[in-house]
Design an enzyme around this catalytic site. Structure first.
Site, mmCIF file in Angstrom:
data_model
loop_
_atom_site.group_PDB
_atom_site.id
_atom_site.type_symbol
_atom_site.label_atom_id
_atom_site.label_comp_id
_atom_site.label_asym_id
_atom_site.label_seq_id
_atom_site.Cartn_x
_atom_site.Cartn_y
_atom_site.Cartn_z
ATOM 1 C CG ASP A 279 32.567 -33.628 6.372
ATOM 2 O OD1 ASP A 279 32.464 -34.510 7.198
ATOM 3 O OD2 ASP A 279 34.162 -33.289 6.941
ATOM 4 C CG ASN B 14 26.878 -30.200 1.242
ATOM 5 O OD1 ASN B 14 27.986 -30.195 1.342
ATOM 6 N ND2 ASN B 14 26.458 -29.669 2.115
ATOM 7 C CG ASP C 49 32.675 -31.024 0.592
ATOM 8 O OD1 ASP C 49 33.146 -29.944 1.560
ATOM 9 O OD2 ASP C 49 31.254 -30.812 1.045
#
Length: 315
Positions: free
Chosen positions: A119, A248, A117
């Site tokens: 961001d 996240n 991922d």
């Protein structure tokens, strides 16, 4: 005299009972000894002789459904060179890595595919005009790397011209070394729910060496009845036994929960974050030696149970 006789009458039956109990125990141990002579019984067999149930004593209590991101100190026991799998270890060889040392690579297995991922996993970005100067000053003083970026917005200005947004991007500590070392034993794929106009120039900046073999943006995500922008790993391969995704946001890997590694979100207020090099990289090295990463990740995170706890059926 009468009192002594009465006492003997009271205690005699109890004495006989004690002797009988003692003889029963002696007979019990003699039975076990006889079984040992015929063939050594297993520990669970001996427990069954004394009336203890196998499940109640030997089986660990059922762990409740849980989810927690990887903390900073977790998995450090893997060290620089991760151990081989406990069963059916593949043939492994070592390759040099940046900064000295060597990393183990399973020569009998194809490369691990690591989906990353963007961001809050590799970087964090803020609209420059709304970023307090004190945050940038503190991050700079603490040694956090950052840069400013112009990116094309999906919004349009007057006369149909695309709007330009200005963002300040903070790199997660160790990002460059993380990508360099990870690329030695894994194929890297970037998968972000961000729009390409924003994400492409950002990734160009942090991946000048083109270590990502594929880049996937928001149009590659799918919407489900439970969440939008879910990252379906089946678009990369039908066989996902050697594919992991680090994100996240655990809802990103809702469709393949046993391939997911949930990590702690990163922000500019965490200049001393050590997730990439001290936690995630050792874990990925260990997974690179597994024939199938899913059993290990299931035991580690129990993500299907976590989704069920949030009223989402396990895939």
């Amino acid at each position: 005299m009468m009192a002594e006789l009465a006492a003997s009458e009271v205690y005699a039956p109890r004495t006989i009972q004690l002797w009988r109990a003692l003889l029963n125990w002696l007979a019990f141990f003699f039975q076990i000894f006889a079984q040992v002579l015929r063939g050594t019984p297993s520990f669970t067999q001996v427990l069954s002789y004394v009336g203890l149930h196998h499940g109640s004593l030997l089986s660990p209590p059922h762990a409740p459904p849980h989810f927690k991101p990887l903390p900073v100190v977790e998995l450090s026991e893997f060290g620089e060179d991760p151990p081989s799998p406990p069963t059916h270890p593949p043939l492994a060889s070592s390759v040099p890595i940046a900064g000295g040392g060597r990393a183990l690579v399973a020569s009998s297995l194809e490369k691990l595919t690591v989906v990353l991922d963007l961001d809050e996993t590799l970087v964090c970005a803020y609209e420059t005009s709304s970023l307090p100067a004190v945050i940038r000053a503190r991050a700079t003083e603490a040694g956090l790397k950052w840069f400013e970026l112009e990116c094309v917005s999906s919004d349009k200005e007057f006369e149909g011209k695309p709007k330009i947004n200005y963002v300040t991007v903070f790199e997660r500590p160790g990002l460059k070394d993380f990508l360099e070392q990870l690329s030695e034993f894994a194929d890297l794929v970037l998968f972000t729910a961000g729009l390409e106009g924003y994400a492409r120039p950002l990734v160009d900046r942090i991946d000048a060496e083109n270590r990502f073999s594929h880049r996937l943006y928001r149009p590659s995500t799918i919407s489900t009845e439970y969440r939008e922008h879910v990252k379906d790993l089946s678009c990369l391969s039908k066989d996902l036994c050697r594919t992991v995704i680090v994100d996240n946001n655990p809802f990103s890997f809702l469709l393949q929960p046993m391939n997911g590694i949930p990590c702690v979100p990163f922000s500019a207020g965490q200049p001393h974050d050590e997730q990439l090099l001290e936690v995630i990289l050792p874990l990925l090295k260990h997974l690179s030696l597994q024939k199938d990463v899913r059993p290990f990740l299931y035991e580690r995170f129990h993500m299907p149970e976590w989704f069920q706890k949030h009223s989402i059926p396990a895939s």
